[in-house]
Design an enzyme around this catalytic site. Structure first.
Site, PDB file in Angstrom:
ATOM      1  N   PRO A 188       0.913  -1.875   0.208  1.00  0.00           N
ATOM      2  CA  PRO A 188      -0.177   0.085   0.072  1.00  0.00           C
ATOM      3  C   PRO A 188       0.951   0.831  -0.084  1.00  0.00           C
ATOM      4  CG  PRO A 188      -1.101  -1.512   1.704  1.00  0.00           C
ATOM      5  CD  PRO A 188      -0.014  -2.305   1.281  1.00  0.00           C
ATOM      6  N   ARG A 199      -0.056  -6.481 -22.184  1.00  0.00           N
ATOM      7  CA  ARG A 199      -0.933  -5.835 -23.203  1.00  0.00           C
ATOM      8  C   ARG A 199       0.249  -4.833 -24.131  1.00  0.00           C
ATOM      9  NH1 ARG A 199      -5.064  -2.847 -23.411  1.00  0.00           N
ATOM     10  NH2 ARG A 199      -5.519  -3.885 -24.381  1.00  0.00           N
ATOM     11  N   ASP A 254      -6.055   2.235 -26.886  1.00  0.00           N
ATOM     12  CA  ASP A 254      -6.859   2.304 -25.397  1.00  0.00           C
ATOM     13  C   ASP A 254      -7.215   3.501 -24.452  1.00  0.00           C
ATOM     14  OD1 ASP A 254      -7.203  -0.051 -25.559  1.00  0.00           O
ATOM     15  OD2 ASP A 254      -5.403  -0.450 -24.553  1.00  0.00           O
TER      16      ASP A 254
END
Length: 246
Positions: A88, A152, A167
């Protein structure tokens, strides 16, 4: 690219061998390996966690199993890879980070569990990444999201490499609306410009509608993007058009 993941739950990664990523693995464009670092414990109970010194809630991952698992990857692959800790406190993951990671030949993810890590584990780490301002029960889901978004951009992963270029977020804007056949569905028609065959006008329409969608749904992206003159003009047109709708 070679991807290694250190995890206590290797079976969670079975979906990564499906769909587009699975095809990339089959074609040899991607090597994907998951190592259960519990296999590298040197205590009789195979524990990978222990109580924190000084007290406190929860359990911490011990350094020994993870250090030894990384050594194993280094011996097998010739290098430990660019080691990423899912944490985190790490930098927030986004489209640009995925592009950055796609340039590495070898990525190694440490997917933790429990309350946290022994601080010495960070000595192995080259990068710390967080999906956002929330806490998951483990790093597996975060690792899968980062891997999926990153691969990707690799050559021969997508059937059409232009798909990644077009995209959302690629140019700092959301993607414009898209349509397919039929041109008229239940009295809802495709915008005529898209069937006109005029590619210059189609490009202008897509840019303007991309700006419209970003302005309406993610205005923070508009404010952080350096707009060129054409984009500024389209933004002003969009603002006026949206005002007139009210």
């Amino acid at each position: 690219m070679r991807i290694d993941v250190l995890s206590l739950f290797p079976d969670m990664f079975s979906p990564m061998r499906q769909s587009i990523i699975g095809k990339a693995i089959d074609r040899g464009a991607l090597s994907f390996n998951v190592t259960d670092f519990r296999d590298f414990t040197n205590n009789k109970h195979n524990n990978v966690d222990d109580y924190p010194f000084g007290g406190g809630a929860g359990m911490l991952l011990m350094p020994q199993p993870i250090f030894d698992a990384v050594d194993h990857i280094k011996e097998e692959a010739g290098d430990k890879g660019h080691v990423i800790l899912l944490d985190p406190a790490g930098r927030k993951f986004n489209h640009q980070v995925a592009q950055e990671l796609s340039h590495y030949d070898h990525l190694t993810f440490i997917a933790g569990h429990y309350e946290g890590y022994d601080e010495r584990i960070r000595e192995l780490v080259d990068d710390e990444i967080s999906l956002g301002d929330y806490v998951l029960t483990g790093g597996e889901l975060g690792a899968m999201v980062i891997i999926d978004a990153t691969v990707r951009f690799l050559p021969d992963v997508l059937g059409n490499q232009v798909s990644a270029v077009d995209d959302s977020f690629e140019n700092g804007l959301l993607e414009s609306p898209q349509y397919t056949r039929p041109a008229n569905f239940r009295d809802r028609e495709v915008p005529p410009v898209l069937t006109s065959g005029n590619h210059a006008e189609i490009a202008k329409w897509r840019l303007k509608e991309s700006i419209r969608r970003t302005y309406l749904r993610r205005p923070d992206l508009i404010h952080s993007k350096q707009l060129n003159d054409q984009e500024k003009m389209f933004l002003q047109e969009v603002i006026e058009e949206e005002k007139n709708k009210d």
